[in-house]
Design a protein around this motif. Structure first.
Motif, PDB file in Angstrom:
ATOM      1  N   PRO A 117       0.838  -1.208   0.000  1.00 36.80           N
ATOM      2  CA  PRO A 117       0.000   0.000   0.000  1.00 36.80           C
ATOM      3  C   PRO A 117       0.871   1.255   0.000  1.00 36.80           C
ATOM      4  O   PRO A 117       1.980   1.242   0.539  1.00 36.80           O
ATOM      5  N   VAL A 118       0.390   2.322  -0.623  1.00 34.97           N
ATOM      6  CA  VAL A 118       1.131   3.583  -0.642  1.00 34.97           C
ATOM      7  C   VAL A 118       0.425   4.644   0.196  1.00 34.97           C
ATOM      8  O   VAL A 118       0.948   5.732   0.393  1.00 34.97           O
ATOM      9  N   ARG A 119      -0.782   4.317   0.694  1.00 33.61           N
ATOM     10  CA  ARG A 119      -1.543   5.243   1.528  1.00 33.61           C
ATOM     11  C   ARG A 119      -1.871   4.595   2.866  1.00 33.61           C
ATOM     12  O   ARG A 119      -2.117   3.398   2.929  1.00 33.61           O
ATOM     13  N   CYS A 120      -1.946   5.414   3.912  1.00 38.28           N
ATOM     14  CA  CYS A 120      -2.324   4.918   5.228  1.00 38.28           C
ATOM     15  C   CYS A 120      -3.803   4.522   5.204  1.00 38.28           C
ATOM     16  O   CYS A 120      -4.536   4.923   4.305  1.00 38.28           O
ATOM     17  N   PRO A 121      -4.245   3.734   6.168  1.00 44.91           N
ATOM     18  CA  PRO A 121      -5.652   3.302   6.179  1.00 44.91           C
ATOM     19  C   PRO A 121      -6.656   4.460   6.112  1.00 44.91           C
ATOM     20  O   PRO A 121      -7.666   4.361   5.422  1.00 44.91           O
ATOM     21  N   ASP A 122      -6.373   5.574   6.798  1.00 44.05           N
ATOM     22  CA  ASP A 122      -7.295   6.715   6.777  1.00 44.05           C
ATOM     23  C   ASP A 122      -7.411   7.309   5.373  1.00 44.05           C
ATOM     24  O   ASP A 122      -8.502   7.581   4.889  1.00 44.05           O
ATOM     25  N   CYS A 123      -6.275   7.502   4.710  1.00 45.65           N
ATOM     26  CA  CYS A 123      -6.285   8.073   3.358  1.00 45.65           C
ATOM     27  C   CYS A 123      -6.894   7.088   2.364  1.00 45.65           C
ATOM     28  O   CYS A 123      -7.577   7.498   1.427  1.00 45.65           O
ATOM     29  N   ARG A 124      -6.663   5.796   2.576  1.00 49.48           N
ATOM     30  CA  ARG A 124      -7.269   4.780   1.710  1.00 49.48           C
ATOM     31  C   ARG A 124      -8.794   4.837   1.802  1.00 49.48           C
ATOM     32  O   ARG A 124      -9.494   4.804   0.797  1.00 49.48           O
ATOM     33  N   ARG A 125      -9.291   4.937   3.049  1.00 51.42           N
ATOM     34  CA  ARG A 125     -10.742   5.024   3.266  1.00 51.42           C
ATOM     35  C   ARG A 125     -11.310   6.288   2.617  1.00 51.42           C
ATOM     36  O   ARG A 125     -12.344   6.247   1.963  1.00 51.42           O
ATOM     37  N   ALA A 126     -10.624   7.413   2.811  1.00 55.64           N
ATOM     38  CA  ALA A 126     -11.083   8.686   2.253  1.00 55.64           C
ATOM     39  C   ALA A 126     -11.120   8.615   0.726  1.00 55.64           C
ATOM     40  O   ALA A 126     -12.067   9.072   0.094  1.00 55.64           O
ATOM     41  N   ARG A 127     -10.099   8.019   0.137  1.00 55.90           N
ATOM     42  CA  ARG A 127     -10.034   7.901  -1.325  1.00 55.90           C
ATOM     43  C   ARG A 127     -11.154   7.006  -1.851  1.00 55.90           C
ATOM     44  O   ARG A 127     -11.778   7.303  -2.865  1.00 55.90           O
ATOM     45  N   LYS A 128     -11.405   5.920  -1.133  1.00 54.69           N
ATOM     46  CA  LYS A 128     -12.470   4.993  -1.529  1.00 54.69           C
ATOM     47  C   LYS A 128     -13.837   5.692  -1.444  1.00 54.69           C
ATOM     48  O   LYS A 128     -14.663   5.557  -2.345  1.00 54.69           O
ATOM     49  N   ALA A 129     -14.060   6.447  -0.378  1.00 53.25           N
ATOM     50  CA  ALA A 129     -15.316   7.175  -0.201  1.00 53.25           C
ATOM     51  C   ALA A 129     -15.485   8.214  -1.301  1.00 53.25           C
ATOM     52  O   ALA A 129     -16.582   8.408  -1.829  1.00 53.25           O
ATOM     53  N   GLN A 130     -14.390   8.861  -1.677  1.00 51.91           N
ATOM     54  CA  GLN A 130     -14.434   9.883  -2.725  1.00 51.91           C
ATOM     55  C   GLN A 130     -14.819   9.234  -4.058  1.00 51.91           C
ATOM     56  O   GLN A 130     -15.640   9.771  -4.791  1.00 51.91           O
ATOM     57  N   LYS A 131     -14.243   8.085  -4.369  1.00 48.72           N
ATOM     58  CA  LYS A 131     -14.587   7.373  -5.605  1.00 48.72           C
ATOM     59  C   LYS A 131     -16.067   7.003  -5.601  1.00 48.72           C
ATOM     60  O   LYS A 131     -16.751   7.133  -6.612  1.00 48.72           O
ATOM     61  N   PHE A 132     -16.553   6.533  -4.450  1.00 46.41           N
ATOM     62  CA  PHE A 132     -17.948   6.133  -4.328  1.00 46.41           C
ATOM     63  C   PHE A 132     -18.869   7.339  -4.561  1.00 46.41           C
ATOM     64  O   PHE A 132     -19.868   7.235  -5.259  1.00 46.41           O
ATOM     65  N   ASP A 133     -18.523   8.477  -3.979  1.00 43.08           N
ATOM     66  CA  ASP A 133     -19.327   9.690  -4.133  1.00 43.08           C
ATOM     67  C   ASP A 133     -19.341  10.168  -5.584  1.00 43.08           C
ATOM     68  O   ASP A 133     -20.344  10.695  -6.051  1.00 43.08           O
ATOM     69  N   ASN A 134     -18.258   9.982  -6.298  1.00 40.51           N
ATOM     70  CA  ASN A 134     -18.171  10.426  -7.688  1.00 40.51           C
ATOM     71  C   ASN A 134     -19.065   9.605  -8.620  1.00 40.51           C
ATOM     72  O   ASN A 134     -19.388  10.055  -9.704  1.00 40.51           O
ATOM     73  N   ARG A 135     -19.442   8.417  -8.201  1.00 44.89           N
ATOM     74  CA  ARG A 135     -20.280   7.562  -9.046  1.00 44.89           C
ATOM     75  C   ARG A 135     -21.749   7.957  -9.014  1.00 44.89           C
ATOM     76  O   ARG A 135     -22.516   7.552  -9.841  1.00 44.89           O
ATOM     77  N   ARG A 136     -22.137   8.739  -8.015  1.00 47.10           N
ATOM     78  CA  ARG A 136     -23.555   9.109  -7.865  1.00 47.10           C
ATOM     79  C   ARG A 136     -23.985  10.112  -8.900  1.00 47.10           C
ATOM     80  O   ARG A 136     -23.361  10.983  -9.322  1.00 47.10           O
TER      81      ARG A 136
END
Length: 53
Positions: free
Chosen positions: A34-53
């Protein structure tokens, strides 16, 4: 195998890539660490999810 300390690409905080996580990655066939910490990974995943709406 031992825990590895990695610096997050996004926030530059150090995080630990534990032996258990390393085994999980290997089991899933992931070749890269991994290149991101768990917090940044979660934030990035949430951002991707929000962009799909």
């Amino acid at each position: 195998m031992e825990d590895k300390k990695i610096i997050c690409r996004d926030c530059n905080q150090e995080f630990v890539f534990t032996v258990g996580e390393q085994e999980f990655y290997k089991e899933k066939g992931f070749e890269n660490e991994p290149v991101r910490c768990p917090d940044c990974r979660r934030a990035r995943k949430a951002q991707k999810f929000d962009n799909r709406r």
